[in-house]
Design a protein around this motif. Structure first.
Motif, PDB file in Angstrom:
ATOM      1  N   SER A  27      -2.033   9.581   7.643  1.00  0.00           N
ATOM      2  CA  SER A  27      -3.068   9.945   8.632  1.00  0.00           C
ATOM      3  C   SER A  27      -3.778   8.732   9.206  1.00  0.00           C
ATOM      4  CB  SER A  27      -4.093  10.887   7.978  1.00  0.00           C
ATOM      5  OG  SER A  27      -4.762  10.213   6.931  1.00  0.00           O
ATOM      6  N   SER A  28      -3.518   7.537   8.666  1.00  0.00           N
ATOM      7  CA  SER A  28      -4.299   6.372   9.096  1.00  0.00           C
ATOM      8  C   SER A  28      -3.588   5.070   8.734  1.00  0.00           C
ATOM      9  CB  SER A  28      -5.663   6.444   8.381  1.00  0.00           C
ATOM     10  OG  SER A  28      -6.356   5.234   8.452  1.00  0.00           O
ATOM     11  N   ILE A  30      -1.766   1.719   7.802  1.00  0.00           N
ATOM     12  CA  ILE A  30      -0.400   1.225   7.604  1.00  0.00           C
ATOM     13  C   ILE A  30       0.588   2.394   7.461  1.00  0.00           C
ATOM     14  CG2 ILE A  30       1.095  -0.234   6.165  1.00  0.00           C
ATOM     15  CD1 ILE A  30      -1.495  -1.734   5.259  1.00  0.00           C
ATOM     16  N   ARG A  50      -4.979  13.607   3.053  1.00  0.00           N
ATOM     17  CA  ARG A  50      -5.921  14.736   2.934  1.00  0.00           C
ATOM     18  C   ARG A  50      -6.212  15.385   4.283  1.00  0.00           C
ATOM     19  NH1 ARG A  50     -10.594  11.490   0.199  1.00  0.00           N
ATOM     20  NH2 ARG A  50      -9.805  10.179   1.870  1.00  0.00           N
ATOM     21  N   ARG A  51      -6.330  14.591   5.363  1.00  0.00           N
ATOM     22  CA  ARG A  51      -6.788  15.143   6.656  1.00  0.00           C
ATOM     23  C   ARG A  51      -5.661  15.836   7.415  1.00  0.00           C
ATOM     24  NH1 ARG A  51      -9.342   9.842   8.933  1.00  0.00           N
ATOM     25  NH2 ARG A  51      -7.912   9.000   7.396  1.00  0.00           N
ATOM     26  N   ASP A  76      -5.171  16.359  -1.619  1.00  0.00           N
ATOM     27  CA  ASP A  76      -5.676  15.191  -2.346  1.00  0.00           C
ATOM     28  C   ASP A  76      -4.648  14.764  -3.403  1.00  0.00           C
ATOM     29  OD1 ASP A  76      -6.965  13.371  -3.948  1.00  0.00           O
ATOM     30  OD2 ASP A  76      -8.840  14.502  -4.058  1.00  0.00           O
ATOM     31  N   TYR A 166      -9.435  -2.624  -8.294  1.00  0.00           N
ATOM     32  CA  TYR A 166      -8.485  -2.404  -7.187  1.00  0.00           C
ATOM     33  C   TYR A 166      -7.323  -3.400  -7.313  1.00  0.00           C
ATOM     34  CZ  TYR A 166      -6.285  -2.559  -2.619  1.00  0.00           C
ATOM     35  OH  TYR A 166      -5.342  -2.558  -1.612  1.00  0.00           O
ATOM     36  N   VAL A 199      -5.770  -6.040   6.408  1.00  0.00           N
ATOM     37  CA  VAL A 199      -5.329  -5.263   7.577  1.00  0.00           C
ATOM     38  C   VAL A 199      -6.499  -4.380   8.009  1.00  0.00           C
ATOM     39  CG1 VAL A 199      -3.728  -3.494   8.412  1.00  0.00           C
ATOM     40  CG2 VAL A 199      -2.912  -5.260   6.828  1.00  0.00           C
ATOM     41  N   SER A 201      -7.992  -1.341   9.068  1.00  0.00           N
ATOM     42  CA  SER A 201      -7.597   0.082   9.038  1.00  0.00           C
ATOM     43  C   SER A 201      -8.807   0.848   8.497  1.00  0.00           C
ATOM     44  CB  SER A 201      -6.387   0.241   8.102  1.00  0.00           C
ATOM     45  OG  SER A 201      -6.768  -0.151   6.788  1.00  0.00           O
TER      46      SER A 201
HETATM   47  N1  LIG Z   1      -5.870  -2.605   4.681  1.00  0.00           N
HETATM   48  C1  LIG Z   1      -5.618  -3.614   3.885  1.00  0.00           C
HETATM   49  O1  LIG Z   1      -6.242  -4.689   3.997  1.00  0.00           O
HETATM   50  C2  LIG Z   1      -4.557  -3.496   2.827  1.00  0.00           C
HETATM   51  C3  LIG Z   1      -4.014  -4.672   2.291  1.00  0.00           C
HETATM   52  C4  LIG Z   1      -3.033  -4.566   1.317  1.00  0.00           C
HETATM   53  C5  LIG Z   1      -2.602  -3.334   0.888  1.00  0.00           C
HETATM   54  N2  LIG Z   1      -3.141  -2.205   1.420  1.00  0.00           N
HETATM   55  C6  LIG Z   1      -2.646  -0.908   0.924  1.00  0.00           C
HETATM   56  O2  LIG Z   1      -2.053  -0.208   1.987  1.00  0.00           O
HETATM   57  C7  LIG Z   1      -2.142   1.187   1.742  1.00  0.00           C
HETATM   58  C8  LIG Z   1      -2.642   1.877   2.998  1.00  0.00           C
HETATM   59  O3  LIG Z   1      -3.948   1.424   3.281  1.00  0.00           O
HETATM   60  P1  LIG Z   1      -4.498   1.308   4.769  1.00  0.00           P
HETATM   61  O4  LIG Z   1      -4.915  -0.082   4.988  1.00  0.00           O
HETATM   62  O5  LIG Z   1      -3.559   1.910   5.706  1.00  0.00           O
HETATM   63  O6  LIG Z   1      -5.838   2.184   4.627  1.00  0.00           O
HETATM   64  P2  LIG Z   1      -6.313   3.509   5.384  1.00  0.00           P
HETATM   65  O7  LIG Z   1      -6.255   3.336   6.847  1.00  0.00           O
HETATM   66  O8  LIG Z   1      -7.619   3.838   4.760  1.00  0.00           O
HETATM   67  O9  LIG Z   1      -5.227   4.586   4.948  1.00  0.00           O
HETATM   68  C9  LIG Z   1      -5.226   5.150   3.668  1.00  0.00           C
HETATM   69  C10 LIG Z   1      -4.422   6.424   3.707  1.00  0.00           C
HETATM   70  O10 LIG Z   1      -4.439   7.023   2.414  1.00  0.00           O
HETATM   71  C11 LIG Z   1      -4.861   8.377   2.536  1.00  0.00           C
HETATM   72  N3  LIG Z   1      -5.610   8.794   1.369  1.00  0.00           N
HETATM   73  C12 LIG Z   1      -6.741   8.249   0.884  1.00  0.00           C
HETATM   74  N4  LIG Z   1      -7.167   8.934  -0.192  1.00  0.00           N
HETATM   75  C13 LIG Z   1      -6.271   9.925  -0.388  1.00  0.00           C
HETATM   76  C14 LIG Z   1      -6.161  10.955  -1.353  1.00  0.00           C
HETATM   77  N5  LIG Z   1      -7.039  11.104  -2.349  1.00  0.00           N
HETATM   78  N6  LIG Z   1      -5.114  11.805  -1.256  1.00  0.00           N
HETATM   79  C15 LIG Z   1      -4.208  11.678  -0.251  1.00  0.00           C
HETATM   80  N7  LIG Z   1      -4.254  10.717   0.667  1.00  0.00           N
HETATM   81  C16 LIG Z   1      -5.280   9.840   0.596  1.00  0.00           C
HETATM   82  C17 LIG Z   1      -5.735   8.392   3.788  1.00  0.00           C
HETATM   83  O11 LIG Z   1      -5.754   9.653   4.410  1.00  0.00           O
HETATM   84  P3  LIG Z   1      -6.885  10.774   4.238  1.00  0.00           P
HETATM   85  O12 LIG Z   1      -8.209  10.090   4.349  1.00  0.00           O
HETATM   86  O13 LIG Z   1      -6.573  11.714   5.351  1.00  0.00           O
HETATM   87  O14 LIG Z   1      -6.644  11.370   2.906  1.00  0.00           O
HETATM   88  C18 LIG Z   1      -4.978   7.431   4.692  1.00  0.00           C
HETATM   89  O15 LIG Z   1      -3.931   8.094   5.328  1.00  0.00           O
HETATM   90  C19 LIG Z   1      -3.044   1.356   0.533  1.00  0.00           C
HETATM   91  O16 LIG Z   1      -2.223   1.582  -0.607  1.00  0.00           O
HETATM   92  C20 LIG Z   1      -3.749   0.014   0.403  1.00  0.00           C
HETATM   93  O17 LIG Z   1      -4.099  -0.278  -0.918  1.00  0.00           O
HETATM   94  C21 LIG Z   1      -4.094  -2.253   2.397  1.00  0.00           C
END
Ligand SMILES: NC(=O)c1ccc[n+]([C@@H]2O[C@H](COP(=O)([O-])OP(=O)(O)OC[C@H]3O[C@@H](n4cnc5c(N)ncnc54)[C@H](OP(=O)(O)O)[C@@H]3O)[C@@H](O)[C@H]2O)c1
Length: 272
Positions: A27-28, A30, A50-51, A76, A166, A199, A201
């Protein structure tokens, strides 16, 4: 940095890992970017997060644009029963690519952290990944070729003060990916550890961190997919590369100190 896949790459992804891919966190950020790129490559998608509304919008967009099929499973994923429901919903679909991307971070001093929030993060970042990978490995072993993309991070390679737990969840993911990449190679299951730097996001807001330098999801999606099947890890995006390569000769204890300074800056607003 290319923001779309070449025709050759699209064909390779579809032939090796299609017809269906499962993307969590779609939903968001990466996960959404990976889903969009996989749809452009012609893979059908199971989309989870979730969304439900965000997932439904994405599903309808990519169906119209790329003529693929989608299935939305909202819930969730920190709850084991929801992971089980997601698994049940994939029965009968020939899934060849698993992308358990859903995850979040926390920041601040460990002593002030909320235990329930930390346990929830452990369940999503690690337990849900474990359950999904454990389900799909035997299924993938029967296929000609398949793939698993695990979301690590540059924080996985040393302790990170002010984001200690984390970083520990990402060290877990990184270690799992490295071990599985070797174990599953003989079964033609390509396991890729994706190691992004910062990133922009939904991540930073939920983690209560302020990033001064970051890549966009569009900077990292294509490099991750291009690396699948060509190696066991990738650092996608210029910012991640810069951080990893500038720290590559630094001893681990010194990296912890550097991370302490970096995370101190990213969480300075928490101290008023
Ligand atoms: N952004 C960074 O700097 C970064 C760097 C390295 C690694 N990462 C990793 O990349 C991955 C994606 O992160 P992102 O940056 O794309 O963040 P994001 O935009 O916040 O996306 C997170 C995603 O996970 C879903 N999510 C969160 N809680 C959830 C739950 N309890 N059940 C089901 N889905 C859930 C969210 O959707 P809903 O809210 O709709 O549930 C959303 O689709 C993560 O594993 C993060 O640790 C991120």
């Amino acid at each position: 940095m290319a923001k779309s896949l070449s025709t050759t790459e699209k064909t390779r992804l579809k032939n090796h890992y299609g017809p269906w891919a499962l993307v969590t966190g779609a939903s968001s950020g990466i996960g959404r970017e990976l889903a969009v790129q996989l749809a452009a490559a012609g893979l059908n998608l199971v989309l989870s997060a979730r969304r439900q509304d965000e997932l439904e919008h994405l599903a309808s967009d990519v169906e119209k644009k790329h003529g693929i099929q989608t299935k939305v499973v909202a819930g969730d994923l920190s709850v084991p029963n929801t992971v089980q429901r997601l698994i049940s919903e994939t029965r009968g679909l020939d899934v060849g690519l698993l992308v358990p991307c859903a995850g979040f971070g926390t920041s601040g001093l460990f002593e002030k952290s909320n235990l329930e929030a930390e346990v929830n993060m452990l369940r999503l970042n690690c337990e849900a990944v474990l359950r999904l990978v454990h389900h799909f490995v035997p299924i993938f072993q029967k296929r000609k070729r398949s793939g698993i993309i695990l979301m690590s991070s540059i924080v996985a390679f040393q302790g990170v003060p002010r984001s200690a737990h984390y970083a520990a969840t990402k060290a877990w993911v990184q270690s799992l990916a490295e071990g599985l990449a070797d174990e599953l190679r003989a079964h033609r299951i390509d396991v890729l550890s994706a190691i992004p730097g910062p990133v922009e996001s939904g991540f930073s807001e939920r983690a209560n961190m302020k990033m001064s330098l970051s890549n966009s999801p569009a900077d990292v999606g294509v490099p991750i997919l291009r690396a699948l099947g060509r190696g066991s890890s990738v650092v996608p995006g210029g910012v991640g590369k810069l951080l990893v390569y500038s720290l590559r000769t630094v001893p681990r204890w010194a990296k912890v100190r550097i991370m302490k300074m970096v995370m101190g800056g990213m969480t300075a607003h928490q101290r008023g």
